[in-house]
Design a protein around this motif. Structure first.
Motif, PDB file in Angstrom:
ATOM      1  N   THR A  78      73.506  46.730  50.486  1.00 29.06           N
ATOM      2  CA  THR A  78      72.149  46.674  49.942  1.00 29.06           C
ATOM      3  C   THR A  78      71.153  47.499  50.754  1.00 29.06           C
ATOM      4  N   PHE A  81      69.236  50.841  49.441  1.00 27.58           N
ATOM      5  CA  PHE A  81      68.207  50.636  48.422  1.00 27.58           C
ATOM      6  C   PHE A  81      66.871  50.256  49.073  1.00 27.58           C
ATOM      7  N   TRP A  92      59.886  51.223  43.889  1.00 26.87           N
ATOM      8  CA  TRP A  92      61.253  50.876  43.477  1.00 26.87           C
ATOM      9  C   TRP A  92      61.647  51.768  42.306  1.00 26.87           C
ATOM     10  N   PHE A  94      64.950  52.159  41.088  1.00 25.01           N
ATOM     11  CA  PHE A  94      66.327  51.909  40.655  1.00 25.01           C
ATOM     12  C   PHE A  94      66.425  51.041  39.402  1.00 25.01           C
ATOM     13  N   LEU A  97      67.598  46.153  36.515  1.00 20.69           N
ATOM     14  CA  LEU A  97      68.929  45.608  36.753  1.00 20.69           C
ATOM     15  C   LEU A  97      69.300  45.673  38.229  1.00 20.69           C
ATOM     16  N   MET A  98      69.095  46.835  38.860  1.00 20.35           N
ATOM     17  CA  MET A  98      69.431  46.971  40.275  1.00 20.35           C
ATOM     18  C   MET A  98      68.487  46.153  41.144  1.00 20.35           C
ATOM     19  N   CYS A  99      67.261  45.959  40.692  1.00 18.17           N
ATOM     20  CA  CYS A  99      66.338  45.082  41.413  1.00 18.17           C
ATOM     21  C   CYS A  99      66.933  43.683  41.520  1.00 18.17           C
ATOM     22  N   LYS A 100      67.471  43.197  40.423  1.00 19.82           N
ATOM     23  CA  LYS A 100      68.091  41.875  40.408  1.00 19.82           C
ATOM     24  C   LYS A 100      69.388  41.856  41.217  1.00 19.82           C
ATOM     25  N   VAL A 101      70.219  42.880  41.026  1.00 22.35           N
ATOM     26  CA  VAL A 101      71.539  42.916  41.663  1.00 22.35           C
ATOM     27  C   VAL A 101      71.415  43.016  43.177  1.00 22.35           C
ATOM     28  N   VAL A 102      70.559  43.915  43.661  1.00 24.47           N
ATOM     29  CA  VAL A 102      70.428  44.127  45.105  1.00 24.47           C
ATOM     30  C   VAL A 102      69.937  42.857  45.794  1.00 24.47           C
ATOM     31  N   THR A 105      72.510  40.037  45.645  1.00 27.17           N
ATOM     32  CA  THR A 105      73.624  40.346  46.547  1.00 27.17           C
ATOM     33  C   THR A 105      73.262  40.030  47.990  1.00 27.17           C
ATOM     34  N   CYS A 177      59.497  45.653  43.033  1.00 31.99           N
ATOM     35  CA  CYS A 177      60.619  44.748  42.795  1.00 31.99           C
ATOM     36  C   CYS A 177      60.314  43.458  43.533  1.00 31.99           C
TER      37      CYS A 177
END
Length: 338
Positions: A78, A81, A92, A94, A97-102, A105, A177
């Motif tokens: 992570t 990012f 931000w 990305f 979706l990547m905001c949530k995923v990163v 994680t 984000c």
């Protein structure tokens, strides 16, 4: 929407962007530290995982430490990012979706780390205080079931950060984000604000209890009982296992304490200099946690002068393997293995 977002600070909130602590020189330094931690952590943790998976016998110890280091490896993924966001003046780029995923994680890595440290501590406790039970029930298959349970629990506890994390376009065109705890609510602004505050507080309390306070008491209890048991037997055994686990525990809690302090300050809407300092410290310590903790386990498991006289594989074997000889089996109640 702005009033909802204001209930939770983020890395690129206005209070942070306008702070003198977060001007370009500081941002470049922090981003450089994060990128360096990512590269070194990716290589070292990846190498450790390869050794544990393909070069060592599958035991309870190697399974637990494999998944512990895997959690560090995930957290390291992570870092680019976050570093890129700093270099882009906290924008931000990305997507949602990547905001949530990163962020989920990162939360998952935190929960799995502390849960596996707690599991390893309980395993040591059972070995010393209940050796007969351990001989009958301590198997790789049983450990695999527990490991699955740890991952499921960590995923469940990380779900709020997957649900509530959103992107928001600010007036200056930058994208933030951050958490929106009332994202699923429709109603009056004042009621949404109150609901958001309550959910934010509940998430903080749950994260602090499950991810920090309760594991701390579990780990402290286990090692206090282990220490007393060994002292009562009057047996002077090697303190290598204790050094390894004490190092692991200290490195985790020192690295994650600033994170929980920062999260607590956001609940109170604190905008002081201490909030900004705790954020910088959080970024640095969490990145160092995924980078240095696995290495510390290795180098505290051996006399430092002997490290360079051994091969890497031999060092791993000495630190993580289990000696199954008859003499060691008879002394399970006195020895603490790593």
């Amino acid at each position: 929407m702005d009033s909802i977002n204001s209930t939770d600070y983020s890395l690129n909130s206005p209070s942070v962007r306008n702070s003198t602590l977060f001007q370009e020189p500081v941002r470049i330094i922090v981003a450089s530290v994060l990128f360096m931690s990512f590269l070194i952590g990716l290589i070292t943790n990846g190498f450790y995982l390869w050794i544990l998976k393909f070069k060592m016998k599958m035991t309870v110890n190697t399974l637990l430490f494999f998944h512990l280091i895997l959690s560090f490896f995930m957290s390291a993924l992570t870092l680019p990012f976050v570093a890129t966001t700093y270099l882009q003046n906290y924008h931000w780029s990305f997507g949602t979706l990547m905001c949530k995923v990163v962020n989920s994680t990162l939360s998952l890595g935190m929960f799995t780390s502390v849960f596996f440290l707690s599991t390893i501590s309980i395993d040591r406790y059972l070995l010393v205080l209940h050796p007969v039970w351990s001989q009958l029930h301590r198997t790789p298959r049983g450990a695999s079931i527990i490991i699955l349970g740890v991952w499921i629990s960590a995923v469940a506890l990380s779900m709020p950060y997957l649900l509530f994390r959103v992107t928001h376009e600010n007036n200056d065109g930058t994208v933030t984000c951050k958490n929106n705890y009332a994202v699923f609510s429709n109603g009056e602004s004042e009621k949404m604000e109150t609901l958001s505050q309550r959910i934010h507080l509940a998430c903080f309390i749950g994260r602090f209890l499950a991810g920090f306070l309760l594991p701390f008491f579990v780990i402290t209890f286990c090692y206090e009982r282990i220490s007393n048991k060994v002292k009562k037997r009057g047996r002077h055994t090697s303190n290598k296992p204790f050094r390894v686990m004490v190092t692991a525990i200290i490195s985790f809690f020192v690295c994650w304490m600033p994170y929980h302090i920062y999260q607590g300050l956001t609940v109170t809407r604190n905008q002081s200099l201490f909030l900004q300092l705790s954020l910088i410290l959080t970024l640095i310590t969490t990145s160092f946690n995924s980078l240095f903790s696995p290495t510390l386990y290795l180098f505290t498991g051996e006399n430092f002068k002997k490290v360079f006289k051994k091969s890497i594989l031999a060092l791993f074997e000495s630190t993580f393997s289990e000696d199954s000889s008859a003499e060691r089996t008879q002394n399970l109640s006195l020895e603490v293995y790593i």
